[in-house]
Each structure stands twice: as structure tokens, then as C-alpha cells.
Design an enzyme around this catalytic site. Structure first.
Site, PDB file in Angstrom:
ATOM      1  N   GLU A 445       0.821  -1.212   0.000  1.00  0.00           N
ATOM      2  CA  GLU A 445       0.000   0.000   0.000  1.00  0.00           C
ATOM      3  C   GLU A 445       0.854   1.261   0.000  1.00  0.00           C
ATOM      4  OE1 GLU A 445      -2.724  -0.187   3.298  1.00  0.00           O
ATOM      5  OE2 GLU A 445      -1.234  -1.015   4.640  1.00  0.00           O
ATOM      6  N   ASP A 469      -4.774   3.050   0.470  1.00  0.00           N
ATOM      7  CA  ASP A 469      -3.560   3.796   0.801  1.00  0.00           C
ATOM      8  C   ASP A 469      -2.648   3.953  -0.404  1.00  0.00           C
ATOM      9  OD1 ASP A 469      -3.666   4.731   3.474  1.00  0.00           O
ATOM     10  OD2 ASP A 469      -3.695   2.645   4.130  1.00  0.00           O
ATOM     11  N   CYS A 516      -7.204  -5.874  -1.534  1.00  0.00           N
ATOM     12  CA  CYS A 516      -8.209  -5.738  -0.481  1.00  0.00           C
ATOM     13  C   CYS A 516      -8.633  -4.280  -0.258  1.00  0.00           C
ATOM     14  CB  CYS A 516      -7.726  -6.360   0.820  1.00  0.00           C
ATOM     15  SG  CYS A 516      -6.252  -5.583   1.471  1.00  0.00           S
TER      16      CYS A 516
END
Ligand code: PEP
Ligand code: MG
Length: 600
Positions: A445, A469, A516
Site C-alpha cells: 500500500e 492507501d 483488499c
């Protein structure tokens, strides 16, 4: 307030669904502390109330100190000293109590008001000093002041406490803990001035299926308390003072939407397999155990992201090893053999726990770039190991994976794994069972992790791309800042290239690569993501049936062609238009909007 011309308020659709209800406007900034003038005869009562609140706060701090002491972990001594410093501040006659008493006596005001004025005065002195050390002390003053105020106000401090069920809550901003509270209060929807689509409050709203629109400028001023409002969380619109005709129109849209979702749910147990046999595993993102039945009902094959930090929020103490263990074990039991990926705690950023002052995060000008997530874990090693021991012990009871968030590169991965190894060694010595083969992976991320994915992939068992992120850091947009929400573009060529690179790097090392972030649950993107080669998609439960339907109606060959086409397009606008067009010819608008999101 509002007139006929601007009854439509436009914001960011944070959680789909339509709700009709009366506005319950809360604004902490306005209502926090009541000011009351008192008469001479009341002065002593107010002074006594202040003393009683000081005594209760002192007891609370003592309790926290004992907890740190009992944990007997690295860093326990530091915590002890911090709480002692807070206690000294609490009893500080010269700066805190003396001036507060003087205000009660001389200005004849209630204790809360006198205290607030004193705290503001102390903070303004700290503000004027440039040094970081004093800036950090400012957050200590806040911490002590807030606790004392809480004890003075009793329950009145909780402005959300009295939210009526079925209300549309309108607030300046809501924390993830507030959102969980609203879920328990059964509110119909919420609307905020601030916030972005991937803020954790928005993510939670989707998890709890609470329609939400965020980022409406001055919503708290433009919406009249008690007035009827319609919230369309999919479109990001709020209609104030609707006519009876408009209410009826929205009611019929709610009925149509329910019927459509009901049909989709019929396919929930079918695998996400393309017509030519490529299989993608579909998992749920989960924050609290109450969401697990809904995840399974929507057809999740397990949990791809368990955000364990929610165990730390909305409470004043820290979870202990036993609680982590029982909690994770309970999750695995409820999954009855399906896998769960436990992400170690990702606190900081917009997920700030009440005890953060004792964690010494301090005031941060830019929390997204500050002491959050794995950085905090590696600093607070004792806390981290407590969680790791609890999680490891639970792995003996089901199919679990452990995942580290915000890893910037191999160095941090090794440091986190070293603490995990220490925890494993301890458990072996103590004869406590755990799964020796528990897979350990990381979230990709940060751009630095994406660009070193080949190196990282050699040292872990799986990768999972956290697009919330990754978009924030790659495109430089603060995910909770409503002013830059319009720049949130998951299909930006830079993102597509990074995803492709990470997938290829993972596959070259022989490991699986998942996604995710919220991007994974967007039906419009599902075919592109399959074509980019992702093995797993983990998403909000409500997106699962629609994403499965889209994947099942596609072939891997066409998905790969689509992915290769989009990788050749230069601008995000062109990519979005291309994907909209391609998907629009294959799928109905209803299906693509079923998860309520748009391309950007
Ligand atoms: C992400 O960053 O994409 C992610 C899934 O983690 P979180 O949203 O909890 O930061
Ligand atoms: Mg993240």
C-alpha cells in the site's frame, strides 16, 4: 438555511443505499461544553464537582497505569512515566486547577466552562513555542483536559448517545468509533461535511450497510434539525424537504433495488469463475465479528482482510493477549474452516484510539504520513508482540494468515517478522500450540513496496494490494480530505501499472497476489482486475454477489485483452471512458451500480 433552489446537496457517495428520515444534526464543535452563569451560593458546588472529577480522573489514570504495569512488556516503564506525568498535570495547582477555581469564583461560571477556558489558555502558550517537545505536551494537556471534562459532564459528553433510531445523522465529521456507535443506534443514514470515499468511517458505513454521503460543504449548517431528508448514498446526493411525490418516487426506487439485490443473492454460493475456467477467490473485509454472518450470507469464501485495530477503538484500555487470542479464535470458529487473514493493528491516521496520548503518537500535522500502522508496531514492540502472541495462539484453531500493513520495504518486513519469530519462540518454550506453517504476508500500500514487490515477494507467503492507501500515497491525495476527493481515480495509469507489476512479481516468486482496497469491490473494475491476474479480491460483503456475477459472465481471455488495452491508454479520463463503454455494452446499468460506486 435552505430554499427551493438548492434542496439538492451534492457530496461523495460513501456508502450505497437510499434512506428517508428526519435530520439529527450533531456538531461537537458547537455543543461540546455548556456555559452557565452561577450565583454565589452555587460556587462551592461547582468547586466540589471539580474536585470530584479530579479524583475520578486520578483513579482512571491509576487503573491505566496498573494495566501497563501488569502487561510487563518492553516499554511498560515509558508508559508508566507518561501516565505519572498526566497525573502531575492533573494536580497542577499553578497552571490547571488554580486558574480553573479562580474562574469559577471570580467569573461565576460552571466548572466545565472554567476548565475549558483554562485548558485553551495553556494550549495557546504551547502553541506559541516552536519546539516539537512542547507541541507534544500540547496533546498531553488535551488528553488530561478531555478526561477531566468527560468526568465533569458525565454522559452529556457523548453527543451521539441520544441518536434516535431511524434518524439521518448530520455531522461535521465522524470517527470510525462514532460510525460503529451509529450502527448500534440503528440510524437510517449519515451525512458529513468532511470525509472521503476511502476514509474508515465510509468503509465502516458500507460494512454496516448504512447509506452515507460525505464531503457536503457545510451540510451541518444547510440541513435543518428535524427536517425530512432523503439520502442517496450511491449517487452521493441528499434531498432536503422532499415533496410527497419525491418521497414516493424514492420509496419505489428502494423497492426496485431490494428486488434486484435479492436476485443477485441467489448466486452467492457459486464460485467467481470465468466462462473459460479461471478462478478468483472472493473474500470479505471485516472490522468486527458481528459482520461475519453477513459476509457468509453474501457468499464470502473467507475473510481477506480482518482489520484488527477495531479491537482497540472506542475504549480507554488496551486489549491484552488473552483478548486477542479469544477474539481471533472466535472469528475462526465462526468461519468453520474458511480462511481468515488477520491484519496486525493499523492504528494512527484516521483510526486514532482513545489512549493514543499514552502511545505517544502526539499531535501530527499530517497523520497519514506519520507514526501509523507498522511504524507504530515497530516502535511499540511490546504492544505488537502482545497481539502477535494472541493471534498466533488462535492459529491452532482454524485456517489463519497473518498480514502486516504499511510495509515500506524489505527492512520493515524483516523487522516485523523478527518480532513474530520472537513471539513464536516464546510460545514454543511455554508449550502453547500454534500453526507452525501460518502464512505471513504483507499489504502493498506504499509505492515503495509496489516498486520492490519482487524483493518483498521472496520473503513472504502472499501479497495483498491495499489500494486505499496506495492511491493516497501514489496520487498524493489525503483519503479523508473532502477537497481532493475528486482526484481519487483507481484506474489511473500509474495504479494499473503498479498492480500489474506487483501481480507479476508475486507470481514470479510463486505466491498469490490479492487486492483488499475498496477498488477490489467495484463491479466496474472486476473484469480489468481479473485480466491483470489477481488471484484474490477482498471487499465489503455487499459487493460480493455483484462482483461474482460480473466475473462469472466474463472470460479470462477477454479480461486479459481488456487489461492489456487499458495498460496502453495514456490518461485516466480515457481509461475510465473506455472501461465504462466496454462494461456498459456487456452489463446492465443496474448491475454495475449495484454496489453503488462510480468510476471516480
Ligand atoms: C487499504 O489501504 O487499501 C486497506 C485495505 O487498508 P485500510 O483501508 O484499512 O487502510
Ligand atoms: Mg491501508
Amino acid at each position: 438555511m435552505i430554499d427551493g433552489r438548492d434542496r439538492w446537496l451534492i457530496g461523495i457517495g460513501a456508502s450505497p443505499g437510499i434512506a428517508i428520515g428526519r435530520a439529527h444534526v450533531v456538531d461537537r464543535r458547537r455543543v461540546k461544553v455548556p456555559k452557565r452563569h452561577i450565583v454565589e451560593a452555587e460556587v462551592q458546588d461547582e468547586l466540589d464537582r471539580l474536585d470530584a472529577a479530579v479524583a475520578s480522573t486520578d483513579e482512571e489514570l491509576d487503573r491505566i497505569k496498573r494495566k501497563f504495569h501488569d502487561r510487563d512488556q518492553n516499554g511498560g516503564e515509558d508508559h508508566h512515566q507518561i501516565i505519572e506525568a498526566h497525573q502531575m498535570m492533573l494536580h497542577d495547582e499553578h497552571h490547571l486547577l488554580g486558574p480553573t477555581r479562580r474562574r469559577i469564583r471570580d467569573e461565576k461560571v460552571n466548572a466545565e466552562w472554567a476548565l475549558r477556558r483554562t485548558v485553551e489558555e495553556i494550549k495557546s502558550v504551547f502553541d506559541a513555542i516552536e519546539e516539537d517537545y512542547f507541541r507534544e505536551r500540547r496533546s498531553d494537556v488535551d488528553f488530561v483536559g478531555d478526561r477531566l471534562l468527560h468526568n465533569l459532564l458525565g454522559e452529556h459528553v457523548d453527543v451521539l448517545g441520544s441518536t434516535p433510531p431511524g434518524a439521518v445523522v448530520v455531522a461535521h465529521d465522524l470517527s470510525p468509533a462514532d460510525t460503529a456507535h451509529l450502527h448500534r443506534s440503528q440510524v437510517a443514514a449519515f451525512v458529513t461535511d468532511a470525509g472521503g470515499k476511502t476514509s474508515h468511517s465510509a468503509i465502516l458505513a458500507r460494512a454496516f450497510e448504512i447509506p452515507a454521503v460525505v464531503g457536503i460543504e457545510h451540510a451541518t449548517e444547510r440541513i435543518v434539525p428535524g427536517g425530512l431528508v432523503i439520502v442517496d448514498g450511491g449517487r452521493g446526493e441528499v434531498l432536503v424537504n422532499p415533496t410527497p411525490g419525491e418521497v414516493e418516487e424514492y420509496r419505489s426506487r428502494i423497492r426496485r433495488h431490494r428486488a434486484f439485490v435479492g436476485e443477485l443473492l441467489g448466486n452467492r454460493d457459486l464460485p467467481a469463475e470465468t466462462s473459460d475456467g479461471a478462478r478468483v477467490h472472493i473474500y470479505a473485509n471485516v472490522e468486527i465479528t458481528d459482520e461475519i454472518p453477513s459476509a457468509l450470507d453474501h457468499g464470502a469464501e473467507g475473510i481477506g482482510l480482518y482489520r484488527t485495530e477495531f479491537l482497540y477503538l472506542d475504549r480507554a484500555d488496551l486489549p491484552r493477549e488473552e483478548e486477542h487470542y479469544m477474539h481471533a479464535r472466535g472469528v475462526l470458529r465462526r468461519l468453520a474452516g474458511l480462511p481468515a487473514t488477520f491484519r496486525t493493528f493499523d492504528l494512527g491516521g484516521d483510526k486514532v484510539a482513545r489512549f493514543s496520548p499514552s502511545l505517544h503518537i502526539g499531535h501530527e500535522a499530517n497523520p497519514a504520513l506519520g507514526l501509523r500502522s507498522i511504524r507504530l508496531c515497530l516502535k511499540e514492540r511490546g504492544l505488537f508482540k502482545t497481539q502477535l502472541r494472541g493471534l498466533l495462539r488462535a492459529t491452532a484453531y482454524g485456517k489463519a494468515r497473518i498480514m502486516f500493513p504499511m510495509i515500506s520495504g524489505v527492512g520493515e518486513l524483516r523487522a516485523a517478522k523478527a518480532i513474530l519469530d520472537e513471539a513464536k519462540d516464546e510460545l514454543r518454550r511455554e508449550g502453547l500450540p500454534f500453526d507452525e506453517q501460518v502464512p505471513v504476508g504483507i499489504m502493498v500500500e506504499m509505492p515503495s513496496a509496489a516498486l520492490t514487490a519482487d524483493l518483498l515477494a521472496r520473503e513472504c507467503d502472499f501479497l495483498s494490494i491495499g489500494t486505499n492507501d496506495l492511491i493516497q500515497y501514489a496520487l498524493a491525495i489525503d483519503r479523508v480530505n473532502e477537497h481532493v476527493g475528486y482526484l481519487y481515480h483507481p484506474l489511473h495509469p500509474a495504479m494499473l501499472r503498479m498492480v500489474r507489476y506487483v501481480v507479476d512479481a508475486g507470481h514470479a516468486a510463486g505466491i498469490k497476489v490479492g487486492m483488499c482496497g475498496e477498488m477490489a469491490g467495484e463491479p466496474l473494475f472486476a473484469v480489468v482486475l481479473c485480466g491483470l491476474g489477481l488471484d484474490e479480491l477482498s471487499m465489503n460483503s455487499t459487493s460480493i454477489p455483484v462482483v461474482k456475477s460480473v466475473i462469472r459472465a466474463s472470460s479470462q481471455v477477454e479480461a486479459q485483452r481488456l487489461a492489456s488495452d487499458v495498460l496502453g491508454i495514456a490518461t485516466v479520463e480515457e481509461v475510465e471512458a473506455f472501461v465504462q463503454r466496454e462494461m456498459g455494452t456487456r452489463f446492465s446499468d443496474d448491475l454495475l451500480r449495484a454496489a453503488g460506486e462510480s468510476a471516480g
